[in-house]
Design a protein around this motif. Structure first.
Motif, short mmCIF file in Angstrom:
data_model
loop_
_atom_site.label_atom_id
_atom_site.label_comp_id
_atom_site.label_asym_id
_atom_site.label_seq_id
_atom_site.Cartn_x
_atom_site.Cartn_y
_atom_site.Cartn_z
N HIS A 103 -30.45 -35.59 -3.06
CA HIS A 103 -30.11 -37.00 -3.15
C HIS A 103 -30.28 -37.66 -1.79
N ARG A 114 -17.71 -42.69 -15.78
CA ARG A 114 -19.00 -42.72 -15.07
C ARG A 114 -20.14 -43.05 -16.03
N ALA A 115 -20.14 -42.40 -17.20
CA ALA A 115 -21.19 -42.63 -18.19
C ALA A 115 -21.16 -44.08 -18.69
N SER A 143 -22.46 -46.40 -15.95
CA SER A 143 -23.93 -46.22 -15.86
C SER A 143 -24.62 -47.06 -16.92
N GLU A 144 -24.10 -46.96 -18.14
CA GLU A 144 -24.68 -47.67 -19.28
C GLU A 144 -24.55 -49.18 -19.10
N VAL A 152 -27.74 -48.23 -14.56
CA VAL A 152 -28.14 -47.36 -13.45
C VAL A 152 -27.73 -45.92 -13.76
N ASP A 153 -28.34 -44.98 -13.05
CA ASP A 153 -28.00 -43.58 -13.27
C ASP A 153 -27.06 -43.13 -12.15
N ILE A 206 -24.84 -40.54 -10.34
CA ILE A 206 -24.75 -39.08 -10.23
C ILE A 206 -23.40 -38.71 -9.61
N VAL A 261 -25.81 -43.66 -6.62
CA VAL A 261 -27.08 -43.94 -7.29
C VAL A 261 -28.16 -43.71 -6.25
#
Length: 200
Positions: free
Chosen positions: A2, A81-82, A85-86, A90-91, A93, A115
């Motif tokens: 990362h 977190r999920a 993200s949604e 964005v993703d 991590i 991210v």
């Protein structure tokens, strides 16, 4: 690998609680920052100093309610977190390592998420419906202090703080790091750490 800015070093992953606690003794983390700034109901700067200097155990016993809150916070963090993200597209991590500031290695932080390519601090909270008002158009003081502490570690200027309230309402806030708060906190934390290092 990362994207990590040159302002931080990534500490080796700690695999058990004893190692993790030992790592915590050697610096100031974001929950410590709340204590130093006088925002904790459980600890004072003095009891924290006792822990950091080895006079008191690093893991003081907590009551069943606090233990349960922690446990559910841990269980729900990936869910929050999920959802964030949604919601933000964005993703995000999860990072399991602790980070330390390059210049001041005692400045430590664990990030709830990053991210790739974004210099943004992500912080997730699970909180009860009783605290809902604290999340209306604002974030609670302790969350504000935590992201500012993490900004001292990383040098980043932006944060996203998300709270899952009462298990059924997600509140997401973008926070611009305030240089005045940073300056005030750096002074307080630096002073505190000096007392730890000099054992005074």
């Amino acid at each position: 690998m990362h994207h990590h800015p040159s302002t931080v070093t990534v500490l080796p992953e700690t695999h058990d609680r004893a190692e993790w606690l030992e790592q915590r003794r050697h610096g100031i983390g974001s929950s410590d920052a709340s204590v130093i700034m006088g925002l904790s109901d459980y600890e004072s700067p003095y009891t924290l100093w006792e822990q950091k200097t080895g006079r008191a155990p690093l893991d003081p016993p907590v009551d069943r309610v606090t233990e349960e809150l922690r446990e559910w916070g841990n269980r729900l963090e990936p869910v929050i977190r999920a959802a964030v993200s949604e919601e933000l597209g964005v993703d995000i991590i999860k990072t399991d390592q602790a980070w330390a500031n390059v210049k001041h290695s005692w400045l430590r932080a664990n990030l709830d998420g990053i991210v790739d390519g974004q210099d943004t601090i992500y912080e997730f909270k699970n909180t009860s419906a009783f605290n809902r008002a604290l999340w209306d158009d604002q974030i609670p003081d302790h969350a504000e202090i935590q992201v500012h502490h993490t900004a001292l570690v990383t040098g980043w200027k932006n944060a996203v703080v998300a709270g899952l309230i009462g298990g059924n309402h997600l509140s997401i806030h973008r926070v611009t790091i305030n240089p005045n708060i940073l300056e005030m906190m750096m002074a307080a934390e630096d002073k505190f750490w000096h007392h730890v290092e000099t054992d005074t």
